[in-house]
Design a protein around this motif. Structure first.
Motif, PDB file in Angstrom:
ATOM      1  N   ASP A   1       0.796  -1.179   0.058  1.00  0.00           N
ATOM      2  CA  ASP A   1       0.127   0.176  -0.328  1.00  0.00           C
ATOM      3  C   ASP A   1       0.793   1.405   0.180  1.00  0.00           C
ATOM      4  OD1 ASP A   1      -2.018   2.804   0.300  1.00  0.00           O
ATOM      5  OD2 ASP A   1      -2.121   1.454   2.407  1.00  0.00           O
ATOM      6  N   ASN A   2       1.408   2.225  -1.167  1.00  0.00           N
ATOM      7  CA  ASN A   2       2.270   3.418  -0.730  1.00  0.00           C
ATOM      8  C   ASN A   2       1.749   4.199  -0.906  1.00  0.00           C
ATOM      9  OD1 ASN A   2       4.932   3.900  -1.718  1.00  0.00           O
ATOM     10  ND2 ASN A   2       4.115   4.540  -4.235  1.00  0.00           N
ATOM     11  N   THR A   3       1.556   4.699  -0.067  1.00  0.00           N
ATOM     12  CA  THR A   3       0.535   6.031   0.418  1.00  0.00           C
ATOM     13  C   THR A   3       1.659   6.839   1.152  1.00  0.00           C
ATOM     14  OG1 THR A   3      -1.241   4.338  -0.068  1.00  0.00           O
ATOM     15  CG2 THR A   3      -1.710   6.739   0.995  1.00  0.00           C
ATOM     16  N   GLY A   4       1.424   7.587   1.904  1.00  0.00           N
ATOM     17  CA  GLY A   4       1.330   8.689   3.018  1.00  0.00           C
ATOM     18  C   GLY A   4       3.090   9.508   2.330  1.00  0.00           C
ATOM     19  N   ALA A   5       2.830  10.750   3.436  1.00  0.00           N
ATOM     20  CA  ALA A   5       3.678  11.999   2.594  1.00  0.00           C
ATOM     21  C   ALA A   5       5.469  10.571   2.375  1.00  0.00           C
ATOM     22  CB  ALA A   5       3.857  12.939   3.589  1.00  0.00           C
ATOM     23  N   SER A   6       5.825  10.009   2.647  1.00  0.00           N
ATOM     24  CA  SER A   6       7.231   9.506   2.221  1.00  0.00           C
ATOM     25  C   SER A   6       6.523   7.955   0.917  1.00  0.00           C
ATOM     26  CB  SER A   6       7.523   9.056   3.542  1.00  0.00           C
ATOM     27  OG  SER A   6       7.166   8.436   4.537  1.00  0.00           O
ATOM     28  N   ARG A   7       5.418   8.099   0.857  1.00  0.00           N
ATOM     29  CA  ARG A   7       5.675   6.526   0.480  1.00  0.00           C
ATOM     30  C   ARG A   7       6.781   6.622  -0.944  1.00  0.00           C
ATOM     31  NH1 ARG A   7       3.217  10.391  -1.626  1.00  0.00           N
ATOM     32  NH2 ARG A   7       2.512  11.655  -3.739  1.00  0.00           N
ATOM     33  N   LEU A   8       6.993   5.524  -2.081  1.00  0.00           N
ATOM     34  CA  LEU A   8       7.962   5.335  -2.592  1.00  0.00           C
ATOM     35  C   LEU A   8       7.377   6.152  -3.712  1.00  0.00           C
ATOM     36  CD1 LEU A   8       8.234   1.548  -2.565  1.00  0.00           C
ATOM     37  CD2 LEU A   8      10.304   3.439  -2.519  1.00  0.00           C
ATOM     38  N   ASP A   9       8.225   6.813  -5.287  1.00  0.00           N
ATOM     39  CA  ASP A   9       8.147   8.067  -6.314  1.00  0.00           C
ATOM     40  C   ASP A   9       7.646   6.495  -6.744  1.00  0.00           C
ATOM     41  OD1 ASP A   9       7.937   9.141  -8.622  1.00  0.00           O
ATOM     42  OD2 ASP A   9       9.552  10.989  -7.785  1.00  0.00           O
ATOM     43  N   ILE A  10       6.604   6.606  -7.020  1.00  0.00           N
ATOM     44  CA  ILE A  10       5.659   5.702  -8.256  1.00  0.00           C
ATOM     45  C   ILE A  10       6.133   5.911  -9.343  1.00  0.00           C
ATOM     46  CG2 ILE A  10       3.765   6.885  -8.453  1.00  0.00           C
ATOM     47  CD1 ILE A  10       4.333   3.004  -8.854  1.00  0.00           C
ATOM     48  N   ALA A  11       6.697   7.135  -9.835  1.00  0.00           N
ATOM     49  CA  ALA A  11       7.532   7.226 -10.789  1.00  0.00           C
ATOM     50  C   ALA A  11       8.038   6.513 -11.336  1.00  0.00           C
ATOM     51  CB  ALA A  11       7.064   8.696 -11.537  1.00  0.00           C
ATOM     52  N   THR A  12       9.164   6.686 -10.207  1.00  0.00           N
ATOM     53  CA  THR A  12      10.524   5.886 -11.071  1.00  0.00           C
ATOM     54  C   THR A  12      10.710   4.420 -11.065  1.00  0.00           C
ATOM     55  OG1 THR A  12      11.507   7.647  -9.021  1.00  0.00           O
ATOM     56  CG2 THR A  12      13.015   6.523 -10.037  1.00  0.00           C
ATOM     57  N   LEU A  13       9.828   3.726 -10.214  1.00  0.00           N
ATOM     58  CA  LEU A  13       9.227   2.193  -9.898  1.00  0.00           C
ATOM     59  C   LEU A  13       8.953   2.464 -11.075  1.00  0.00           C
ATOM     60  CD1 LEU A  13       7.643   2.363  -6.362  1.00  0.00           C
ATOM     61  CD2 LEU A  13      10.033   2.052  -7.509  1.00  0.00           C
ATOM     62  N   VAL A  14       7.942   2.725 -11.568  1.00  0.00           N
ATOM     63  CA  VAL A  14       7.515   2.649 -12.905  1.00  0.00           C
ATOM     64  C   VAL A  14       8.764   2.743 -14.162  1.00  0.00           C
ATOM     65  CG1 VAL A  14       5.924   3.118 -14.137  1.00  0.00           C
ATOM     66  CG2 VAL A  14       5.863   3.463 -12.383  1.00  0.00           C
ATOM     67  N   SER A  15       8.970   3.331 -14.228  1.00  0.00           N
ATOM     68  CA  SER A  15      10.520   4.156 -15.082  1.00  0.00           C
ATOM     69  C   SER A  15      11.599   3.183 -15.021  1.00  0.00           C
ATOM     70  CB  SER A  15      11.227   5.376 -15.360  1.00  0.00           C
ATOM     71  OG  SER A  15      11.732   5.592 -14.044  1.00  0.00           O
ATOM     72  N   ALA A  16      11.080   2.872 -13.853  1.00  0.00           N
ATOM     73  CA  ALA A  16      12.830   1.211 -13.416  1.00  0.00           C
ATOM     74  C   ALA A  16      12.669  -0.116 -13.682  1.00  0.00           C
ATOM     75  CB  ALA A  16      13.045   1.166 -12.313  1.00  0.00           C
ATOM     76  N   LYS A  17      11.179  -0.212 -13.882  1.00  0.00           N
ATOM     77  CA  LYS A  17      10.184  -1.602 -14.672  1.00  0.00           C
ATOM     78  C   LYS A  17      10.221  -2.534 -12.916  1.00  0.00           C
ATOM     79  CE  LYS A  17      11.345  -1.553 -18.761  1.00  0.00           C
ATOM     80  NZ  LYS A  17      10.378  -1.080 -20.060  1.00  0.00           N
ATOM     81  N   GLN A  18       9.630  -2.259 -12.237  1.00  0.00           N
ATOM     82  CA  GLN A  18       9.677  -2.285 -10.916  1.00  0.00           C
ATOM     83  C   GLN A  18       8.349  -2.445 -10.207  1.00  0.00           C
ATOM     84  OE1 GLN A  18      12.037  -3.643  -8.469  1.00  0.00           O
ATOM     85  NE2 GLN A  18      13.430  -2.262  -9.210  1.00  0.00           N
ATOM     86  N   VAL A  19       7.106  -2.294 -10.992  1.00  0.00           N
ATOM     87  CA  VAL A  19       6.219  -2.821 -10.577  1.00  0.00           C
ATOM     88  C   VAL A  19       5.142  -3.710 -11.401  1.00  0.00           C
ATOM     89  CG1 VAL A  19       4.027  -1.634 -10.411  1.00  0.00           C
ATOM     90  CG2 VAL A  19       6.031   0.001  -9.790  1.00  0.00           C
ATOM     91  N   SER A  20       3.993  -4.601 -11.212  1.00  0.00           N
ATOM     92  CA  SER A  20       4.026  -5.530 -11.817  1.00  0.00           C
ATOM     93  C   SER A  20       2.426  -5.204 -12.902  1.00  0.00           C
ATOM     94  CB  SER A  20       2.928  -6.548 -11.178  1.00  0.00           C
ATOM     95  OG  SER A  20       4.505  -8.058 -10.708  1.00  0.00           O
ATOM     96  N   ASP A  21       2.843  -5.513 -13.629  1.00  0.00           N
ATOM     97  CA  ASP A  21       1.147  -5.359 -14.801  1.00  0.00           C
ATOM     98  C   ASP A  21      -0.055  -5.816 -14.147  1.00  0.00           C
ATOM     99  OD1 ASP A  21      -0.594  -5.255 -16.534  1.00  0.00           O
ATOM    100  OD2 ASP A  21       0.579  -5.633 -18.314  1.00  0.00           O
ATOM    101  N   LEU A  22      -1.146  -5.168 -13.270  1.00  0.00           N
ATOM    102  CA  LEU A  22      -1.984  -5.371 -13.498  1.00  0.00           C
ATOM    103  C   LEU A  22      -3.279  -6.007 -13.964  1.00  0.00           C
ATOM    104  CD1 LEU A  22      -2.095  -3.724 -10.085  1.00  0.00           C
ATOM    105  CD2 LEU A  22      -1.060  -5.667  -9.942  1.00  0.00           C
ATOM    106  N   SER A  23      -3.004  -6.151 -15.185  1.00  0.00           N
ATOM    107  CA  SER A  23      -4.007  -6.392 -16.207  1.00  0.00           C
ATOM    108  C   SER A  23      -4.973  -7.494 -15.768  1.00  0.00           C
ATOM    109  CB  SER A  23      -3.444  -6.650 -17.972  1.00  0.00           C
ATOM    110  OG  SER A  23      -2.871  -5.418 -18.217  1.00  0.00           O
ATOM    111  N   GLU A  24      -3.993  -8.806 -15.946  1.00  0.00           N
ATOM    112  CA  GLU A  24      -4.196  -9.995 -14.965  1.00  0.00           C
ATOM    113  C   GLU A  24      -5.078 -10.291 -14.356  1.00  0.00           C
ATOM    114  OE1 GLU A  24      -2.893 -14.835 -14.959  1.00  0.00           O
ATOM    115  OE2 GLU A  24      -1.844 -13.030 -14.846  1.00  0.00           O
TER     116      GLU A  24
END
Length: 474
Positions: free
Chosen positions: A121-144
């Motif tokens: 649950d990536n929420t809160g003031a100190s959450r991870l920068d999702i845009a950076t995780l996305v560009s680094a391919k660290q997040v799974s495709d949730l289509s399935e």
């Protein structure tokens, strides 16, 4: 006071809600770091099962599952309830649950080492920068996951059970990478008993709003106040009015940084409307200097009749609002009779952002956990305890809701498919600041509507020409 699920100084609440699907005030994560470790290691090897109708995501029944939840104002009991349902279906699975407040600080080292949890649950003031995780391919495709049968209604997919815009809020370059659990709606708030006692009807057109404001002012009450230190609050009704006038094409042009988007008749007309609101003296004197809590306290004390805010207002005002105040939310009135969207259209977006890391050890289990969390059963329990609208359609059916949450639910139902949200605020922080600053100047009568439009267009053009800024389109 119970301010928000995201602890920290304002405007954390608003900023986090706006940035639930993209980068914002998050803990920086350097791309070079998040791609550290061995890219060849398959941590999920041996942790998948056979896919079938009862197990559409191929969960290995006895594979351990690690869940990390942001423990803010919503707590984490709702997440534990979903874990109970998971272990009921997979009794051999051991769940490692962690409720933390500083997600980024806790998990950044693990993403760097390619050893992240299975669901976050990536929420809160100190959450991870999702845009950076996305560009680094660290997040799974949730289509399935989205195309899998819903946990408690196999006749529908998970995608089909979600409120409008939820999938889009977590989509990057056409790929759904995050899924947001709560649903925020923005509108104008008033006390239903006050309006009833005075014989006032909340208007559906801006002309009627100005007429009502004159009546309210004559009764010795300020028609409006707003959270003056944070003018983004009053941006919402202004931009909402513009979206109704120009429709989805206007919103898309703004977000895509198209030339002269901010000079569109819908935006200029909305700016003129709010300049007139201020010019006629319908904003409570001194509002510009008020924080969100101060403005909202003045409103709940009856010093002003109307205030703009998101659907967290009722929860945020607990312990401050007088008994029987019965606050309700209404959509922003229509500016013209030729608006593209009906006056019932509302600005809405999802938040409380969940993801399954690409390097998770049990990604199938992570997605199955989300399939359970986003079930109607789970979302309904959350609505009962959190007083917040979940992102699952029909989750509040049959529940006795407070006046505020009930009005939010009714507004979403009345809007139907006509919900909208701007993405520029989360995509381009400098542009968001330019809009906030210009609107603050506008409603305090220091610039005209035309100057407002020109200032923001200049900022948007600068971003569009800046090759160092990653651009998004919709």
């Amino acid at each position: 006071m119970n301010r928000s699920p995201e602890s920290g100084p304002h405007p954390t609440r608003r900023t986090v809600l706006r940035a639930a699907a993209t980068a914002g005030v998050a803990l920086p994560v350097l791309s070079a770091c998040v791609t550290g470790g061995s890219d060849d290691q398959d941590r999920a090897a041996g942790n998948t099962g056979t896919k079938n109708a009862d197990n559409p995501l191929g969960v290995k029944a006895d594979a351990p599952l690690e869940v990390v939840i942001f423990k803010g104002g919503y707590g984490d009991e709702y997440a534990k309830r979903a874990e109970t349902l998971y272990t009921q279906k997979y009794p051999g699975a051991k769940i490692d649950h962690q409720g933390v407040q500083k997600i980024g600080e806790a998990l950044q080292p693990r993403f760097v080492a390619n050893t992240p949890p299975d669901v976050v649950d990536n929420t809160g003031a100190s959450r991870l920068d999702i845009a950076t995780l996305v560009s680094a391919k660290q997040v799974s495709d949730l289509s399935e996951l989205l195309d899998a049968p819903a946990f408690d209604d196999p006749s529908r997919t998970v995608r089909d059970t979600l409120l409008p815009g939820v999938v889009a809020d977590g989509t990057f370059d056409t790929v759904p990478l995050t899924l947001n659990f709560t649903y925020t709606v923005w509108g104008l708030w008033y006390s239903k008993p006050l309006f009833a006692a005075k014989g006032w009807t909340f208007p559906t057109t801006w002309d009627d709003m100005l007429t009502l404001c004159a009546t309210i002012k004559a009764a010795g009450i300020a028609p409006w106040t707003y959270q003056g230190k944070y003018p983004e609050y009053i941006n919402d009704p202004l931009l909402g009015m513009a979206a109704k006038t120009g429709g989805p094409a206007l919103v898309k042009a703004v977000d895509n940084l198209e030339p002269n988007a901010w000079r569109a008749p819908g935006l200029l007309g909305a700016a003129e409307a709010f300049a007139e609101l201020a010019g006629k003296g319908y904003l409570m004197s001194g509002s510009e200097a008020l924080s969100h809590t101060e403005a909202q306290a003045a409103w709940s004390q009856g010093k002003a009749a109307i205030i703009p805010c998101g659907s967290w207002l009722e929860s945020e005002q607990k312990g401050v609002t007088p008994a029987n105040f019965d606050m309700v939310m209404a959509p922003v009135p229509a500016r013209t009779t030729a608006d593209v969207l009906k006056h019932t259209a509302v600005q809405a977006a999802s938040s409380e952002s969940f993801l399954v890391p690409a390097k998770a050890k049990n990604p199938a289990g992570g997605m199955e956990y989300l399939r359970i969390l986003f079930s109607k059963q789970s979302a309904k329990a959350f609505a009962e305890t959190a007083g917040t609208l979940p992102a699952v359609a029909g989750a509040t059916d049959g529940l006795t809701l407070s006046s505020g949450l009930g009005s939010v639910r009714d507004a979403v139902r009345a809007a139907g498919t006509e919900t909208f949200t701007y993405r520029f605020r989360t995509w381009y922080a400098p542009l968001a600041k330019a809009v906030d600053d210009a609107t603050g100047e506008l409603v305090n009568r220091r610039i005209t509507a035309s100057q407002w439009s020109d200032r923001i267009q200049k900022a948007a053009d600068g971003l569009a020409k800046d090759s160092t800024v990653k651009k998004y389109t919709r």
